[in-house]
Design an enzyme around this catalytic site. Sequence first.
Site, PDB file in Angstrom:
ATOM      1  N   GLU A   1       0.871  -1.184   0.000  1.00  0.00           N
ATOM      2  CA  GLU A   1       0.000   0.000   0.000  1.00  0.00           C
ATOM      3  C   GLU A   1       0.906   1.231   0.000  1.00  0.00           C
ATOM      4  O   GLU A   1       1.811   1.331   0.837  1.00  0.00           O
ATOM      5  CB  GLU A   1      -0.906   0.015   1.227  1.00  0.00           C
ATOM      6  CG  GLU A   1      -1.876   1.177   1.226  1.00  0.00           C
ATOM      7  CD  GLU A   1      -2.797   1.185   2.435  1.00  0.00           C
ATOM      8  OE1 GLU A   1      -3.610   2.124   2.548  1.00  0.00           O
ATOM      9  OE2 GLU A   1      -2.700   0.258   3.278  1.00  0.00           O
TER      10      GLU A   1
ATOM     11  N   ARG B   1       5.646 -12.982   9.313  1.00  0.00           N
ATOM     12  CA  ARG B   1       6.243 -11.692   9.013  1.00  0.00           C
ATOM     13  C   ARG B   1       7.527 -11.530   9.816  1.00  0.00           C
ATOM     14  O   ARG B   1       7.754 -12.216  10.814  1.00  0.00           O
ATOM     15  CB  ARG B   1       5.262 -10.565   9.328  1.00  0.00           C
ATOM     16  CG  ARG B   1       5.000 -10.371  10.818  1.00  0.00           C
ATOM     17  CD  ARG B   1       3.883  -9.377  11.071  1.00  0.00           C
ATOM     18  NE  ARG B   1       4.162  -8.107  10.434  1.00  0.00           N
ATOM     19  CZ  ARG B   1       3.272  -7.115  10.357  1.00  0.00           C
ATOM     20  NH1 ARG B   1       2.052  -7.274  10.860  1.00  0.00           N
ATOM     21  NH2 ARG B   1       3.582  -5.968   9.784  1.00  0.00           N
TER      22      ARG B   1
ATOM     23  N   LYS C   1       3.988   0.950  10.259  1.00  0.00           N
ATOM     24  CA  LYS C   1       4.100   2.183   9.477  1.00  0.00           C
ATOM     25  C   LYS C   1       3.583   3.377  10.277  1.00  0.00           C
ATOM     26  O   LYS C   1       4.114   4.484  10.169  1.00  0.00           O
ATOM     27  CB  LYS C   1       3.305   2.056   8.172  1.00  0.00           C
ATOM     28  CG  LYS C   1       3.979   1.228   7.092  1.00  0.00           C
ATOM     29  CD  LYS C   1       3.166   1.298   5.804  1.00  0.00           C
ATOM     30  CE  LYS C   1       3.807   0.483   4.700  1.00  0.00           C
ATOM     31  NZ  LYS C   1       3.011   0.525   3.457  1.00  0.00           N
TER      32      LYS C   1
END
Length: 776
Positions: free
Chosen positions: A40, A266, A276
């Site tokens: 994104e 992850r 983020k």
Amino acid sequence: MSSEPTPTTARRAHDFIRDIIDEDLRAGRHTRIATRFPPEPNGYLHIGHAKSICLNFGVAREYGGTCNLRYDDTNPEKEDIEYVRSIEADVRWLGFAPTGVYFSADYFPKMYELAERLVREGNAYVCDLDEEQIRVYRGSLSEPGKPSPYRDRSVEENLDLLRRMKAGEFPDGARTLRAKIDMASPNMKLRDPLLYRIRHAEHHRTGDAWCIYPMYDYAHPLEDAIEGITHSICTLEFENNRAVYDWVLEHTGPWTPRPRQYEFARLALDYTVMSKRKLLTLVERGHVSGWDDPRMPTIAGMRRRGFSPEALRAFAEMIGVAKANSTVDIGKLEYCVRQDLNQSAPRVLGVLHPIEVELVGATPMTSEAPFFPPDVGKPGSRPLALGSRIYVDRDDWRDEPPADYQRLAPGRTVRLRYGLCITADAVVERDAQGNVTKLRAIAHPETVGGGNPADGRKVSGVVHWVDAETSVPAEVRLYDRLFKSAKPEEGGADFLEQLDPASLVVVRGARVEKSLASAEVGSRWQLERVGYFAVDSDTKPGALVLNRIVTLRDSYAEKTKTPERADKKDLEPKENAKAKTRPKTRSPKEYRAEARARDPQLQSAHDAMIAMGLGADAADLLSGDRATADLFVATTKLGAAPDVTAKWMINELPRALGGKELGEVSLDAPRFAAFLAKLAGNALTGSAAKQALADMIATGKSVDDVVRESAAPAWSAEQIAAEADRLIAANADKAAQVKAGKVGLLGFFVGQMVKAAPGADPKEVNRVLRERLGIA
């Protein structure tokens, strides 16, 4: 030269994702492989994204397939063209070329067309509940949800409302389009998830053409299907979303090929935050200088700090691909960075805190100094000027030296690296605090080229220096880990409170040798005895700025904290994590017995070990926790002898783990069984086997890989002699000290020879060096 690895040079990794692909190809489910990397564009990519990039693009490369870069740009309020540009730049810098670059926005018309189809087929409806009401109606893990009062609208009404949503008649949040699935599903993701929401916001790509935007769970599977993706690889937090992924494809298809979603763990890295949102907080509140601050875990920050794409790819390969989340030791990343820099960074001289030294009796001279040591074996050198004034580092002088001090002190003689010997004569100047700022020293011209002082005086050690006239000034930025704590978010703590104010120390007035005057921005160097550095983008003509990439050694692993970092809690002995959970009145054996009483699987494993012929003590030790018991049982099922497996797990495995828990490392049964098979066939023995096991745990590689990489061809006597001559010539100063009687330095030469010639006979190495250095 491109840093991109080619299909012929990339080594095939082994993990469950590739096992799935292998099986799909064998079974004929797919004849080609297509993956994608779908970020994104709402921030800069970080090291976690680098792992995903290496996985998705690496899989495509290994199988001769394709990998798209696709921007998940369905949330226009948080996205920016700046992030779009940075993401593609990062992917290409890492060494990967996307097959195609696409945007979710490219598919908005098709997505909307399929949304109307879902409505017409009775699989979606327009809902007027607001966000809070939807949350309440959804229920909980223990209670089913309640159907929305708008769930049974007619197809005609739903189509009318959806089209009016698209036309912009309603304000933000007034209505949503929802899938009609199952409000009582145990998977809460299936309780009528949102497909579209209203957002009157300008999109970076489509402008104001749309005021409804698809949700990720709807857009993601459709994008994969439209692009012909075969394996949609994402991280574990999307595991429950897979049911929605499959539902969307089943109700909008048929699709050929039919994409499948697979999840992997992850990356979590200690001394780091990956969110983020939190990284944006660091930037917006000025805790760092920007997204590319060299302390940030962003790819841009790591690139600016001086990390190479080769090092990041090696790190991704080392940690591998797993199904269970865990935190990776940041020391592994720094290890990969050092390994890369050791082979690629030219060596130069520099001093951070210069003291001027006037050399009496010195004649201006220029010597040729190599950029790389013999063990690296790369060509290249530069001229090194020595005039009547030099700078040495403040750390290389002591007014009152301790007994074992080997550098400059009153009356002390040292050798300048690549130069001659000097003897400290007098302190000329001090600053207001009494620190020495200028010295006078006597030069010994007869020692140029490695000779000893004519008067027979002792030479203490080697000192690094730069020429005062030709050296250039530099600002040196000493970067360290951004956080004081390995887990800055642990226990819900405010991560900002864990910021380390000493993570950046700026040294102004440093001096480096002339060869760095025209160094390119981004080039990487080793300042000998100081650390690895990169030329920063703030560099201007005549104003060199260097960033410290990493120190020469892992000072954290060596537990040599500076006084500024050490505090009382660091000095207190640490309690064993397992011991904290044990009742103080019970022994470890009693604790293991209790664990088996609570866990039938552990008891079953214990009974199986006894049935295999293990003694009671061994079975007890191997069945006290799931990780140990599972590894033993799975390994023996693959054919490993129970007694040998038990011996290595009890006696050698704890040493190889180096203090870590078995569940924290990537040692699986197939790799361990393959290792034991090597032992059974006498392909590995003794210390080599122990080292191989430790290397397997540290790197995640197979036993064949670690054995192959550690193997070295035998060296002939002529090769050993030639290497010894080259080594002595490159270290003439140390050779002169050995010949003068400092035989303790023989160990240095032996160590360098072993590095440069790992296949050489140690006895022959020792013999040749003694002969060349005149040691009886």
